[in-house]
Design a protein around this motif. Structure first.
Motif, PDB file in Angstrom:
ATOM      1  N   ARG A   1     -34.300   8.293  12.259  1.00  0.00           N
ATOM      2  CA  ARG A   1     -34.764   9.141  13.364  1.00  0.00           C
ATOM      3  C   ARG A   1     -35.672  10.261  12.850  1.00  0.00           C
ATOM      4  NH1 ARG A   1     -29.399  10.499  16.025  1.00  0.00           N
ATOM      5  NH2 ARG A   1     -28.557   8.417  16.115  1.00  0.00           N
TER       6      ARG A   1
ATOM      7  N   ARG B   1     -32.633  14.436   4.801  1.00  0.00           N
ATOM      8  CA  ARG B   1     -31.920  13.270   5.362  1.00  0.00           C
ATOM      9  C   ARG B   1     -31.951  12.091   4.399  1.00  0.00           C
ATOM     10  NH1 ARG B   1     -31.916  14.170  11.214  1.00  0.00           N
ATOM     11  NH2 ARG B   1     -30.830  16.150  11.319  1.00  0.00           N
TER      12      ARG B   1
ATOM     13  N   SER C   1     -24.335   6.055   9.486  1.00  0.00           N
ATOM     14  CA  SER C   1     -24.707   7.206  10.308  1.00  0.00           C
ATOM     15  C   SER C   1     -25.850   7.976   9.658  1.00  0.00           C
ATOM     16  CB  SER C   1     -23.489   8.108  10.505  1.00  0.00           C
ATOM     17  OG  SER C   1     -23.841   9.266  11.209  1.00  0.00           O
TER      18      SER C   1
ATOM     19  N   LEU D   1     -29.707   8.659  11.037  1.00  0.00           N
ATOM     20  CA  LEU D   1     -30.310   9.984  11.109  1.00  0.00           C
ATOM     21  C   LEU D   1     -31.599  10.040  10.304  1.00  0.00           C
ATOM     22  CD1 LEU D   1     -27.211  12.343  10.828  1.00  0.00           C
ATOM     23  CD2 LEU D   1     -28.649  11.958  12.829  1.00  0.00           C
TER      24      LEU D   1
END
Length: 142
Positions: A113, A8, A106, A110
Motif C-alpha cells: 500500500r 515499511r 500484514s 502495508l
C-alpha cells in the motif's frame, strides 16, 4: 513519503526474518518429538525382542532378561513425559510460526500500500508539473 516506504520495507524484511526463525524453531520442536517417539518405539521393539529360547534356561539368564526388560520398560515409560512436553512445545512453536506468518503478511500488505501510495503521489506530481499552459490570445486581432 519515501521514508514511509523505506520504513515499511524494513518492517517487512524484519517480519520475514521473524517468520523464518519461528518456522525453524517449529521444525526443530517437531523433529524433537519425532526423535523421542522413535526412541520410545525402539525401546519397545528391543523389549519385545527379549524372548526366551525354546528349551531349558538357567535362572541367571531369566533374571538377566527380566532385569533388562524392566529397565527397558522404565526407560520407555520415562520418555512418555518428555514426549508429552515436547508435543506441547511443538504445538506452541507452530502457533508462534502462524502468528509470525500473519504479521509478515500484514507487513507485506502495508508495504504494498505504501509503494502504491508513493507511485500515485509521484504520478500526481509529474502530471502537475506538465500542465499545459494556456495560450495567450492577442486582443488586437479581434
Amino acid at each position: 513519503m519515501k521514508a514511509l516506504v523505506r520504513k515499511r520495507a524494513r518492517i517487512t524484511r524484519v517480519r520475514a526474518a521473524q517468520h523464518l526463525l519461528a518456522a525453524s524453531a517449529a521444525a526443530s520442536a517437531e523433529a524433537q518429538v519425532d526423535q523421542l517417539e522413535t526412541n520410545a518405539a525402539k525401546l519397545a521393539s528391543l523389549r519385545d525382542s527379549l524372548t526366551l529360547p525354546v528349551g531349558p534356561v538357567s535362572g541367571a539368564a531369566l533374571q538377566n532378561r527380566g532385569e533388562l526388560a524392566l529397565r527397558l520398560d522404565n526407560a520407555r515409560h520415562g520418555l512418555s513425559g518428555a514426549i508429552a512436553s515436547a508435543k506441547a512445545t511443538a504445538e506452541q512453536k507452530v502457533a508462534e510460526r502462524l502468528e509470525a506468518r500473519q504479521r509478515q503478511e500484514s507487513a507485506a500488505k502495508l508495504d504494498a500500500r505504501a509503494v502504491q501510495a508513493l507511485t500515485e503521489w509521484t504520478e500526481a506530481r509529474m502530471a502537475a508539473s506538465f500542465r499545459p499552459k494556456l495560450a495567450k490570445t492577442n486582443e488586437g486581432d479581434n
